[in-house]
Enzyme design. Structure first.
Site, PDB file in Angstrom:
ATOM      1  N   ARG A 232     -29.346 -20.118  31.152  1.00 51.24           N
ATOM      2  CA  ARG A 232     -30.299 -21.445  31.103  1.00 51.24           C
ATOM      3  C   ARG A 232     -30.068 -22.011  29.545  1.00 51.24           C
ATOM      4  O   ARG A 232     -29.550 -21.563  28.693  1.00 51.24           O
ATOM      5  CB  ARG A 232     -31.586 -20.922  30.994  1.00 51.24           C
ATOM      6  CG  ARG A 232     -32.350 -20.363  32.341  1.00 51.24           C
ATOM      7  CD  ARG A 232     -32.370 -21.640  33.361  1.00 51.24           C
ATOM      8  NE  ARG A 232     -33.059 -21.253  34.637  1.00 51.24           N
ATOM      9  CZ  ARG A 232     -32.437 -20.927  35.525  1.00 51.24           C
ATOM     10  NH1 ARG A 232     -31.213 -20.838  35.355  1.00 51.24           N
ATOM     11  NH2 ARG A 232     -33.300 -20.504  36.600  1.00 51.24           N
ATOM     12  N   GLU A 260     -32.029 -30.735  29.381  1.00 52.68           N
ATOM     13  CA  GLU A 260     -31.381 -30.969  30.804  1.00 52.68           C
ATOM     14  C   GLU A 260     -32.359 -31.571  31.600  1.00 52.68           C
ATOM     15  O   GLU A 260     -33.581 -31.150  31.722  1.00 52.68           O
ATOM     16  CB  GLU A 260     -31.163 -29.436  31.395  1.00 52.68           C
ATOM     17  CG  GLU A 260     -30.341 -29.457  32.667  1.00 52.68           C
ATOM     18  CD  GLU A 260     -30.133 -27.871  33.221  1.00 52.68           C
ATOM     19  OE1 GLU A 260     -30.507 -27.695  34.216  1.00 52.68           O
ATOM     20  OE2 GLU A 260     -29.637 -27.001  32.295  1.00 52.68           O
ATOM     21  N   HIS A 279     -25.420 -28.109  36.085  1.00 54.65           N
ATOM     22  CA  HIS A 279     -26.247 -26.798  36.680  1.00 54.65           C
ATOM     23  C   HIS A 279     -26.193 -26.684  38.082  1.00 54.65           C
ATOM     24  O   HIS A 279     -27.274 -26.820  38.856  1.00 54.65           O
ATOM     25  CB  HIS A 279     -27.754 -27.274  36.187  1.00 54.65           C
ATOM     26  CG  HIS A 279     -28.618 -25.868  36.333  1.00 54.65           C
ATOM     27  ND1 HIS A 279     -29.834 -25.880  35.778  1.00 54.65           N
ATOM     28  CD2 HIS A 279     -28.370 -24.784  36.831  1.00 54.65           C
ATOM     29  CE1 HIS A 279     -30.157 -24.829  35.631  1.00 54.65           C
ATOM     30  NE2 HIS A 279     -29.627 -23.870  36.829  1.00 54.65           N
TER      31      HIS A 279
END
Length: 316
Positions: A232, A260, A279
């Site tokens: 993450r 993000e 991602h």
């Protein structure tokens, strides 16, 4: 008696799902749209929509008074944790262990190989019609450190096996033994980082791991090492990473960032020695069949009164 199950796929698209007539369950399709498919108070089993923002994932939770289980379709649970405070005691929260290992490990290896072998430079050279020959680093004979040795970390090591790495070391929250060798505790990072040519981060986002890859962590990495993050974004201190990248001391390959999505104009986009993917570790063709198999198995257990798999916590 409430029997609604909220699913992010239409029920007739999930093979092996307990039949509504036999199980007594009412399947409701909801993939995060503005309108709920039914009264949230009647939902007993909530499958969180995939790749939706936290505010969407937790939006129905305050009204789900009858809820008994929450199933994520992600390995991490950080996007639903803010909503757990609204739930009654005894609700089981399950993650998607077994769904993302193959695709995330595949991307970790792809990012590692692409960065070491200079693939981004070759792509740019092709655009510029430049023949960029020369010697480039290989994964063979490199020492790799996997930080976060759960099911995804183990799957990454599976895929490293044919590449003739000199060494693979493993780190998790606590020490344990595996068939491949020891898993070191986080406290051993200062002694392990200077030996690693490639550091792959695959830990879940928790209070312990948030900011784990900070200035001190990065300073312990050897000159010329590669950092690969498929965990993450907030596991890595972006400011500290930028300082190291801009110095040219290390390189990075990132499937996740903080913030993000990475906004236009952010300095990380153009930092030297960085490769960024948006991602996509879990969002591949491998996701849907594995996710549907998990849901069919979990709901079969739920109907039969068997313990659910992948229970991360139970609300208090």
């Amino acid at each position: 008696m409430t029997t609604d199950v909220w699913l992010p796929f239409p029920a007739d698209e999930i093979a092996g799902l307990p039949g509504a007539s036999d199980s007594g369950l009412n399947y409701r399709f909801w993939d995060g749209g503005p309108e709920f498919p039914a009264d949230p108070a009647d939902c007993v089993f909530y499958v969180v929509p995939y790749m939706k923002a936290t505010e969407i994932a937790v939006r129905p939770l305050p009204a789900m008074a009858s809820l008994r289980a929450v199933q994520t379709l992600t390995a991490g649970i950080d996007h639903v944790e803010p909503g757990l405070k609204f739930l009654a005691p005894g609700v089981r929260l399950c993650n998607a262990k077994g769904v993302h290992e193959a695709s995330t490990a595949e991307l970790a290896l792809a990012l590692t190989l692409a960065s070491l072998r200079g693939i981004p430079g070759f792509v740019e050279g092709q655009r510029q019609e430049e023949w960029r020959s020369g010697f480039y680093p290989a994964l063979a004979d490199k020492s790799v450190l996997i930080v976060g040795y759960g099911s995804i970390g183990s799957a990454i090591e599976d895929r490293l096996a044919p590449f003739e790495c000199a060494r693979v070391a493993r780190v998790a929250r606590s020490a344990r033994a595996t068939e491949r060798g020891p898993v070191h505790p986080l406290a051993d990072l200062p002694s392990l980082l200077p030996e690693a040519d490639v550091v792959v981060v695959s830990t879940p986002l928790t209070d312990t791991s948030r900011g784990l890859v900070n200035a001190d962590f990065l300073a312990h990495m050897k000159d010329g090492a590669l950092l690969v993050n498929v965990a993450r974004g907030p596991v890595v201190d972006t400011k500290a990473l930028l300082a190291e990248l801009e110095s040219g001391r290390i390189t990075a390959a990132l499937d996740v960032t903080d913030p993000e999505p990475l906004p236009a104009g952010h300095p990380l986009w153009h930092a030297p020695g960085v490769l960024i993917s948006p991602h996509v570790g879990g969002s591949t063709s491998a996701f849907e069949p594995r996710a549907k198999r998990l849901l069919a198995a979990q709901l079969t257990r739920y109907v039969s009164g068997e313990p659910l798999d992948n229970v991360v916590l139970t609300t208090q």
